[in-house]
Design an enzyme around this catalytic site. Structure first.
Site, PDB file in Angstrom:
ATOM      1  N   HIS B 198       0.750  -1.308   0.082  1.00  0.00           N
ATOM      2  CA  HIS B 198      -0.167   0.021  -0.005  1.00  0.00           C
ATOM      3  C   HIS B 198       0.826   1.139  -0.059  1.00  0.00           C
ATOM      4  O   HIS B 198       1.724   1.430   0.605  1.00  0.00           O
ATOM      5  CB  HIS B 198      -0.988   0.071   1.148  1.00  0.00           C
ATOM      6  CG  HIS B 198      -2.325   1.031   1.074  1.00  0.00           C
ATOM      7  ND1 HIS B 198      -2.031   2.190   1.284  1.00  0.00           N
ATOM      8  CD2 HIS B 198      -3.284   0.683   0.410  1.00  0.00           C
ATOM      9  CE1 HIS B 198      -3.115   2.764   0.829  1.00  0.00           C
ATOM     10  NE2 HIS B 198      -3.987   1.758   0.384  1.00  0.00           N
ATOM     11  N   PRO B 199       0.530   2.439  -0.804  1.00  0.00           N
ATOM     12  CA  PRO B 199       1.300   3.447  -1.058  1.00  0.00           C
ATOM     13  C   PRO B 199       1.280   4.335   0.137  1.00  0.00           C
ATOM     14  O   PRO B 199       1.906   5.755  -0.006  1.00  0.00           O
ATOM     15  CB  PRO B 199       0.915   3.911  -2.297  1.00  0.00           C
ATOM     16  CG  PRO B 199      -0.318   3.488  -2.713  1.00  0.00           C
ATOM     17  CD  PRO B 199      -0.555   2.086  -1.701  1.00  0.00           C
ATOM     18  N   CYS B 200       0.427   4.213   1.005  1.00  0.00           N
ATOM     19  CA  CYS B 200       0.226   5.246   1.834  1.00  0.00           C
ATOM     20  C   CYS B 200       1.336   6.013   2.660  1.00  0.00           C
ATOM     21  O   CYS B 200       1.248   7.152   2.903  1.00  0.00           O
ATOM     22  CB  CYS B 200      -0.888   5.024   2.752  1.00  0.00           C
ATOM     23  SG  CYS B 200      -0.669   3.426   3.849  1.00  0.00           S
ATOM     24  N   LYS B 201       2.294   4.838   2.941  1.00  0.00           N
ATOM     25  CA  LYS B 201       3.454   5.374   3.600  1.00  0.00           C
ATOM     26  C   LYS B 201       4.827   5.645   2.613  1.00  0.00           C
ATOM     27  O   LYS B 201       5.792   6.172   3.211  1.00  0.00           O
ATOM     28  CB  LYS B 201       3.962   4.297   4.519  1.00  0.00           C
ATOM     29  CG  LYS B 201       3.136   4.240   5.720  1.00  0.00           C
ATOM     30  CD  LYS B 201       3.511   5.125   6.952  1.00  0.00           C
ATOM     31  CE  LYS B 201       2.874   5.159   8.120  1.00  0.00           C
ATOM     32  NZ  LYS B 201       1.753   4.122   8.362  1.00  0.00           N
ATOM     33  N   THR B 202       4.464   5.346   1.354  1.00  0.00           N
ATOM     34  CA  THR B 202       5.549   5.572   0.521  1.00  0.00           C
ATOM     35  C   THR B 202       6.238   7.005   0.574  1.00  0.00           C
ATOM     36  O   THR B 202       7.338   7.199   0.465  1.00  0.00           O
ATOM     37  CB  THR B 202       5.280   5.041  -0.915  1.00  0.00           C
ATOM     38  OG1 THR B 202       4.663   3.821  -0.678  1.00  0.00           O
ATOM     39  CG2 THR B 202       6.429   4.947  -1.884  1.00  0.00           C
TER      40      THR B 202
END
Lengths: 668, 255
Positions: B198-202
């Site tokens: 999931h890209p939410c922390k990227t």
């Protein structure tokens, strides 16, 4: 070093390797393009010579296999061929495999003898795929063949194969690679010639330059990109290459033929070919033949037998299965993120009975789907009216036409439409109510309905009371309590709601004579009350007296209510969450501040259902003892329940003002 | 904040050289720092589409030179028109957890014959192919790693198989965390189910990488970084995707 042994050369066969996208594409082609067409269609596969040790050599087919000009991944070599997709499993079985393979062999042989394969060596790498796609079940039967000519029939290895770096110097190998990268790599050509120049440098040349090389008197070696990783044997592509060499160049190659099996891999970013092997071969009987030689190449299946394979992709491709796994994954996500102890399996196997398929029933059912519940039975005896669809989220306008469809069945059908993985059932059934007298003419029907309700409650784990009247909840409350089921009652007013999880009584009560009136800090589950326990008025015919407990009025809060209710259910299954509020009620009036909006309280088991202290379980016991006769009395005699439980006596003893005053306090 | 005199560091590699547990350490570290950055109100790193494309092209050119088999695919859909992909075949020494249904009542065919020149290989274990796709997400302004894994017959590995294939160390560390960053998504181009980190922390992770400074560096002149590679080298190994150190070296050499 190399021991001089003569042994027959053996080739390592290919393994087929498929990508899920290949099956998706095949299904699409079958539906949109092929139809019933069983003719051969061109497909493209590829192999690599860059594998790590111990990996078996493979021909890969991915979703681009059906493309006309499929691009092959870098450092891979193409293997063209055909697919024959049969329409039936019988067609798959009965199809003449020998003839199919022979067709391909004929083609390869003609390409070799005509010299076409010298111009385009990729013609030597062929594949054949026989399939049957059962698109209803997402079962795929398949059998690969990688046609290889048995010619020359006998090839001896003169010495045991040696590693390339045992034969050539580092410099020579570097030269070989540089030359290979120039000649073969850009066009991904997997077959080539290698010549040794006077200064010992190795040069890679195209097959078409054979005669030119031969005339110049240079020593010619054969080279190919070898997908095999064994130190002792070459891979499958060499077979047709040797057939070409024997047919075209037999006399010019001399007695001893050197073959470089080029294996070209990268490890930790460094190129390495030292595991390539060198073969010294002799054709034992390469007498020229005019007819196409024998051909082999059908792949063995997982049991190491020559036979087809089957793959069941329903879990990957069936939309219904995909929806199910996506819903489950969502819940697992929630579990892992927020509620690690949540027992999803238990929730999904819980059978829920929803009595009432109106505003409450529809929304509870939808929320249950969201929580992963897979068995939902809805009970209602009404039909859908024009005013229903706007609030009852499983219905649409059309359902209310022509007198309206039955609510329970329509709601169940809608659930299946929303989520095909659910086992939803709708049952049209009336629930008898106390104070609503049962005449002799309908007695049999009422008795039948009561039996059906009893068996439904038997067959489910959780009973939701979601009806629109207070008294209709009474019968299932009694039956649910007697059968020790989890019963959750929800009621909805214009600006209030109430959710109660009924207590489940124990058969033997240890402390039934307790007269302690102080408020306990913990009330055990078996002493929790039900929807009726604290009431001082027995359920009666409210339609007659026009009291205010007709619910299902205009309101938009069913969702808030139902989620509170489902939370009750899920918490019941996850004890580690701590104390579960027994009862939640709430007002939707603006004047009440947010923090006060939901009030959790506890009803201790007192009066109506389980009777005042001295006569606990009066009603349950009466029901268990007298069954339908007891129920009939309750239905027919308005004062029967109040008399039985001592409420009449209580009323006589108590001033009405006091009772109402007490109730008001509680509501604050 | 001055961004001058900074050098990119591939944290994963740095820690890998110190410990045999690079990812666990680095992910913990990142999560910690990321949450601190978030609390401090630090902005996330915004990877523009242009930077993504440039980074992707650089990654491809390095990949080609070191034979890492990344491919660039172009498609015409929306404003971002390329994604990276790579396949990796492994022998996981596992067998598929799905039961082989014996609906195959096809008798062994006698009409096809075996031949003496074919080496009969011992039954090989089922191979597993991992497929990685890196796409640009315009809503997160970050790269997204999609991955899937399948057996040789095209049957997907279940998520359970997948986790079982990871090393014990990761399994331990990720038992509680795995769902916090892996979700199932339909591949935006291929429309098949893929797993997604999931890209939410990227964005936060990349912001952290930007802040990293190699104190050992004697020449802190200018920054040469490829955010895509930095990020991929950090998150990839969790799912068997290793990024060889040559990428870092090559990026530095481009100076």
């Amino acid at each position: 070093m190399n021991t001089s042994v003569k042994s027959q050369l053996q080739f390592v066969p290919y393994n087929s390797a498929l990508d899920p996208g290949f099956w998706h594409q095949l299904s699409q082609k079958k539906l949109d393009v092929y139809g019933l067409d069983e003719e051969l269609k061109a497909i493209t596969g590829f192999y690599t010579n860059g594998d790590a040790d111990s990996l078996p050599s493979r021909v890969n087919l991915d979703f681009t296999a059906f493309n006309k000009n499929a691009s092959i991944p870098p450092r891979c070599y193409c293997c063209n061929g055909f697919i024959k997709n049969t329409n039936t499993v019988d067609g798959f079985k009965s199809c003449d495999k020998k003839q199919l393979l022979q067709q391909q062999a004929d083609q390869i042989w003609s390409d070799i003898t005509s010299g076409k394969a010298i111009e385009d060596p990729s013609l030597l790498s062929k594949l054949l795929l026989l399939t049957f796609a059962d698109l209803k079940k997402y079962h795929y039967y398949y059998w690969f063949a990688f046609p290889a000519l048995c010619y020359p029939c006998h090839v001896d290895t003169i010495t045991t194969p040696s590693q390339i770096d045992e034969v050539f110097t580092e410099k020579q190998i570097a030269g070989l690679l540089a030359s290979f990268d120039e000649v073969c790599l850009p066009k991904q050509i997997g077959y080539f010639l290698v010549s040794e120049d006077v200064d010992d440098t190795l040069r890679v040349l195209h097959l078409s330059q054979f005669d030119q090389l031969h005339n110049s008197g240079k020593k010619i070696m054969l080279g190919f990109c070898d997908p095999c990783t064994l130190k002792t044997n070459p891979g499958w592509p060499l077979r047709n290459f040797l057939a070409l060499a024997a047919n075209q160049w037999s006399s010019k190659l001399g007695d001893e033929i050197t073959v470089i099996c080029l294996r070209d891999r990268f490890k930790d970013g460094k190129r390495n070919v030292s595991h390539s092997i060198l073969l010294k071969l002799r054709f034992v009987d390469a007498q020229s033949v005019t007819e196409c030689p024998k051909c082999v190449g059908w792949e063995k299946n997982e049991r190491q037998k020559l036979g087809p394979r089957m793959v069941n992709l329903s879990a990957n491709m069936d939309p219904i299965r995909l929806a199910e796994s996506a819903v489950d994954l969502n819940l697992k996500l929630m579990r892992w993120r927020l509620l690690p102890e949540l027992n999803l399996e238990k929730i999904s196997t819980t059978r829920c009975l929803l009595l009432g398929a109106g505003t409450l029933g529809c929304n509870v059912a939808r929320c249950l789907l969201g929580w992963g519940v897979r068995t939902v039975t809805l009970v209602d005896n009404a039909t859908i009216s024009y005013s229903n669809p706007v609030r009852q989220s499983l219905f649409v306008f059309e359902d209310s036409l022509h007198g309206g469809k039955p609510k329970a069945e329509t709601a169940a059908a809608a659930l299946c439409k929303i989520f095909p993985g659910v086992k939803a059932r709708g049952i049209c059934l009336s629930i008898a109510m106390p104070g609503h007298s049962v005449s002799d003419s309908i007695k049999d029907q009422v008795q039948k309905d009561v039996r059906q309700l009893e068996s439904l409650i038997d067959d489910h784990d959780v009973i939701f009371l979601l009806m629109d009247t207070r008294e209709s909840r009474w019968l299932p409350t009694v039956i649910g309590a007697a059968k020790q089921k989890i019963v959750i009652s929800a009621a909805l007013g214009f600006d209030t709601y109430l959710v109660v999880r009924h207590g489940v009584k124990k058969r033997q009560l240890t402390d039934s004579s307790s007269t302690d009136t102080s408020i306990p800090s913990v009330i055990p589950g078996d002493k929790l009350g039900c929807y009726f326990c604290n009431d001082v008025v027995a359920p009666g015919d409210c339609a007659k007296s026009r009291t205010s407990n007709v619910v299902d009025i205009v309101n938009g809060y069913a969702a808030a209510d139902t989620s509170a209710k489902d939370e009750h259910l899920t918490k019941d299954f996850s004890a580690p969450l701590g104390l579960v509020p027994h009862q939640a009620n709430s007002w939707f009036l603006v004047k009440i501040s947010q923090s006060d909006a939901i009030k959790f309280s506890i009803r201790q088991m007192y009066s109506m259902l389980t009777a005042p202290r001295k006569e606990q379980f009066t009603i349950i016991e009466a029901y268990e003892k007298d069954g339908f006769d007891f129920l009939l009395s309750a239905f027919n005699k308005p004062k029967y329940l109040e008399d039985l439980t001592g409420l009449t006596k209580l009323h006589e003893e108590t001033m009405d003002e006091e009772i109402w005053g007490f109730t008001d306090d509680e509501d604050d | 904040m001055s961004h001058g005199r900074r050098r990119p560091i591939q944290i994963g590699w740095l820690l890998a050289s110190i410990t045999r547990q690079p990812l666990i350490a680095s992910l913990d570290f990142y999560c910690l720092i990321a949450s601190q950055l978030q609390m401090a109100g630090c902005s996330t790193y915004v990877l523009t589409e242009k930077e993504f494309t440039a980074n992707a092209n650089q990654l491809i050119s390095i990949s080609n030179s070191i034979g890492d088999n990344w491919q660039l695919h172009h498609f015409k859909d929306g404003d971002v028109d390329c994604y990276l992909s790579k396949r990796l075949t492994k022998d996981l020494k596992l067998s598929p957890s799905y039961e082989g249904e014996s609906v195959l009542d096809l008798e062994e065919e006698n009409e096809v014959e075996d031949d003496v020149n074919t080496l009969s290989t011992a039954s090989v274990g089922e191979l597993c192919t991992f497929e990685y796709h890196v796409m640009y997400s315009s809503s997160y302004a970050a790269p997204v790693l999609y991955f899937t894994a399948y057996w040789q017959d095209g049957h997907l590995l279940s998520l359970e198989d997948l986790w079982a294939s990871l090393s014990k160390i990761y399994q331990c560390r990720l038992r509680a965390d795995r769902w916090t960053f892996v979700t199932q998504q339909e591949h935006p181009v291929l429309h098949r189910p893929f797993y997604q980190l999931h890209p939410c922390k990227t964005g936060l992770l990349m912001a952290l990488m930007r802040e990293c400074k190699d104190t050992q560096s004697s020449h802190g002149d200018g920054i040469i970084r490829n955010m895509l590679v930095s990020w991929l080298s950090t998150v990839g190994p969790v799912v068997h995707l290793d990024i060889p150190v040559q990428y870092g070296i090559s990026i530095q050499d481009h100076k």
